[in-house]
Design a protein around this motif. Sequence first.
Motif, PDB file in Angstrom:
ATOM      1  N   THR A   7      -9.956   1.499   6.452  1.00 23.86           N
ATOM      2  CA  THR A   7      -9.561   2.179   5.222  1.00 23.86           C
ATOM      3  C   THR A   7     -10.428   3.406   4.954  1.00 23.86           C
ATOM      4  O   THR A   7      -9.953   4.393   4.391  1.00 23.86           O
ATOM      5  N   LYS A   8     -11.681   3.371   5.371  1.00 22.54           N
ATOM      6  CA  LYS A   8     -12.579   4.509   5.153  1.00 22.54           C
ATOM      7  C   LYS A   8     -12.123   5.723   5.962  1.00 22.54           C
ATOM      8  O   LYS A   8     -12.143   6.849   5.476  1.00 22.54           O
ATOM      9  N   ASN A   9     -11.685   5.486   7.182  1.00 24.09           N
ATOM     10  CA  ASN A   9     -11.232   6.581   8.036  1.00 24.09           C
ATOM     11  C   ASN A   9      -9.897   7.159   7.576  1.00 24.09           C
ATOM     12  O   ASN A   9      -9.585   8.306   7.863  1.00 24.09           O
ATOM     13  N   ARG A  10      -9.116   6.367   6.878  1.00 19.16           N
ATOM     14  CA  ARG A  10      -7.759   6.762   6.492  1.00 19.16           C
ATOM     15  C   ARG A  10      -7.741   7.742   5.321  1.00 19.16           C
ATOM     16  O   ARG A  10      -6.933   8.657   5.286  1.00 19.16           O
ATOM     17  N   GLY A  11      -8.597   7.530   4.303  1.00 21.09           N
ATOM     18  CA  GLY A  11      -8.622   8.433   3.151  1.00 21.09           C
ATOM     19  C   GLY A  11      -7.743   7.948   2.021  1.00 21.09           C
ATOM     20  O   GLY A  11      -8.222   7.370   1.066  1.00 21.09           O
ATOM     21  N   SER A  12      -6.437   8.178   2.097  1.00 19.95           N
ATOM     22  CA  SER A  12      -5.528   7.744   1.032  1.00 19.95           C
ATOM     23  C   SER A  12      -4.243   7.210   1.648  1.00 19.95           C
ATOM     24  O   SER A  12      -3.932   7.476   2.802  1.00 19.95           O
ATOM     25  N   PHE A  13      -3.501   6.468   0.836  1.00 26.18           N
ATOM     26  CA  PHE A  13      -2.257   5.842   1.294  1.00 26.18           C
ATOM     27  C   PHE A  13      -1.118   6.276   0.393  1.00 26.18           C
ATOM     28  O   PHE A  13      -1.280   6.378  -0.823  1.00 26.18           O
ATOM     29  N   SER A  14       0.019   6.509   1.005  1.00 25.32           N
ATOM     30  CA  SER A  14       1.168   6.992   0.241  1.00 25.32           C
ATOM     31  C   SER A  14       1.710   5.920  -0.706  1.00 25.32           C
ATOM     32  O   SER A  14       2.108   6.224  -1.822  1.00 25.32           O
ATOM     33  N   THR A  15       1.732   4.666  -0.260  1.00 25.30           N
ATOM     34  CA  THR A  15       2.211   3.571  -1.101  1.00 25.30           C
ATOM     35  C   THR A  15       1.339   2.339  -0.865  1.00 25.30           C
ATOM     36  O   THR A  15       0.558   2.283   0.082  1.00 25.30           O
ATOM     37  N   ASP A  16       1.492   1.360  -1.745  1.00 28.58           N
ATOM     38  CA  ASP A  16       0.794   0.088  -1.566  1.00 28.58           C
ATOM     39  C   ASP A  16       1.284  -0.624  -0.312  1.00 28.58           C
ATOM     40  O   ASP A  16       0.515  -1.296   0.372  1.00 28.58           O
ATOM     41  N   ASP A  17       2.566  -0.461  -0.020  1.00 25.75           N
ATOM     42  CA  ASP A  17       3.120  -1.089   1.180  1.00 25.75           C
ATOM     43  C   ASP A  17       2.482  -0.532   2.452  1.00 25.75           C
ATOM     44  O   ASP A  17       2.293  -1.259   3.431  1.00 25.75           O
ATOM     45  N   ALA A  18       2.152   0.737   2.442  1.00 14.69           N
ATOM     46  CA  ALA A  18       1.503   1.345   3.609  1.00 14.69           C
ATOM     47  C   ALA A  18       0.139   0.712   3.848  1.00 14.69           C
ATOM     48  O   ALA A  18      -0.242   0.435   4.993  1.00 14.69           O
ATOM     49  N   LEU A  19      -0.593   0.463   2.772  1.00 13.54           N
ATOM     50  CA  LEU A  19      -1.899  -0.187   2.883  1.00 13.54           C
ATOM     51  C   LEU A  19      -1.753  -1.617   3.389  1.00 13.54           C
ATOM     52  O   LEU A  19      -2.490  -2.047   4.288  1.00 13.54           O
ATOM     53  N   LEU A  20      -0.788  -2.355   2.836  1.00 12.48           N
ATOM     54  CA  LEU A  20      -0.573  -3.733   3.267  1.00 12.48           C
ATOM     55  C   LEU A  20      -0.150  -3.807   4.732  1.00 12.48           C
ATOM     56  O   LEU A  20      -0.589  -4.691   5.471  1.00 12.48           O
ATOM     57  N   LYS A  21       0.671  -2.876   5.160  1.00 10.15           N
ATOM     58  CA  LYS A  21       1.100  -2.841   6.564  1.00 10.15           C
ATOM     59  C   LYS A  21      -0.083  -2.562   7.486  1.00 10.15           C
ATOM     60  O   LYS A  21      -0.230  -3.184   8.533  1.00 10.15           O
ATOM     61  N   LEU A  22      -0.940  -1.634   7.088  1.00 11.39           N
ATOM     62  CA  LEU A  22      -2.126  -1.324   7.881  1.00 11.39           C
ATOM     63  C   LEU A  22      -3.048  -2.535   7.973  1.00 11.39           C
ATOM     64  O   LEU A  22      -3.567  -2.854   9.046  1.00 11.39           O
ATOM     65  N   PHE A  23      -3.258  -3.237   6.849  1.00  8.19           N
ATOM     66  CA  PHE A  23      -4.085  -4.452   6.859  1.00  8.19           C
ATOM     67  C   PHE A  23      -3.484  -5.519   7.759  1.00  8.19           C
ATOM     68  O   PHE A  23      -4.188  -6.184   8.508  1.00  8.19           O
ATOM     69  N   TYR A  24      -2.181  -5.689   7.693  1.00  6.49           N
ATOM     70  CA  TYR A  24      -1.509  -6.691   8.516  1.00  6.49           C
ATOM     71  C   TYR A  24      -1.714  -6.406  10.004  1.00  6.49           C
ATOM     72  O   TYR A  24      -2.085  -7.280  10.779  1.00  6.49           O
TER      73      TYR A  24
END
Length: 47
Positions: A7-24
Motif C-alpha cells: 500500500t505504501k508503494n501504491r499511493g492512492s486507490f480509485s475505489t475501496d474495491d481496488a484496495l480490497l482486490k489488491l489485498f486479496y
Amino acid sequence: MSLRKITKNRGSFSTDDALLKLFYLALNNISKKWTMPIRDWMEGCAK
C-alpha cells in the motif's frame, strides 16, 4: 512482502474495491510462502 509495503508503494486507490482486490491478490501470494501453521487457528475459528 508485506501489506504495508504494497500500500505504501501504491499511493492512492480509485475505489475501496481496488484496495480490497489488491489485498486479496497480495495475501494469495504471501500465503504461498507460509510454512508454519497459524497458532491457535482452530480456537479462533470456533468463535
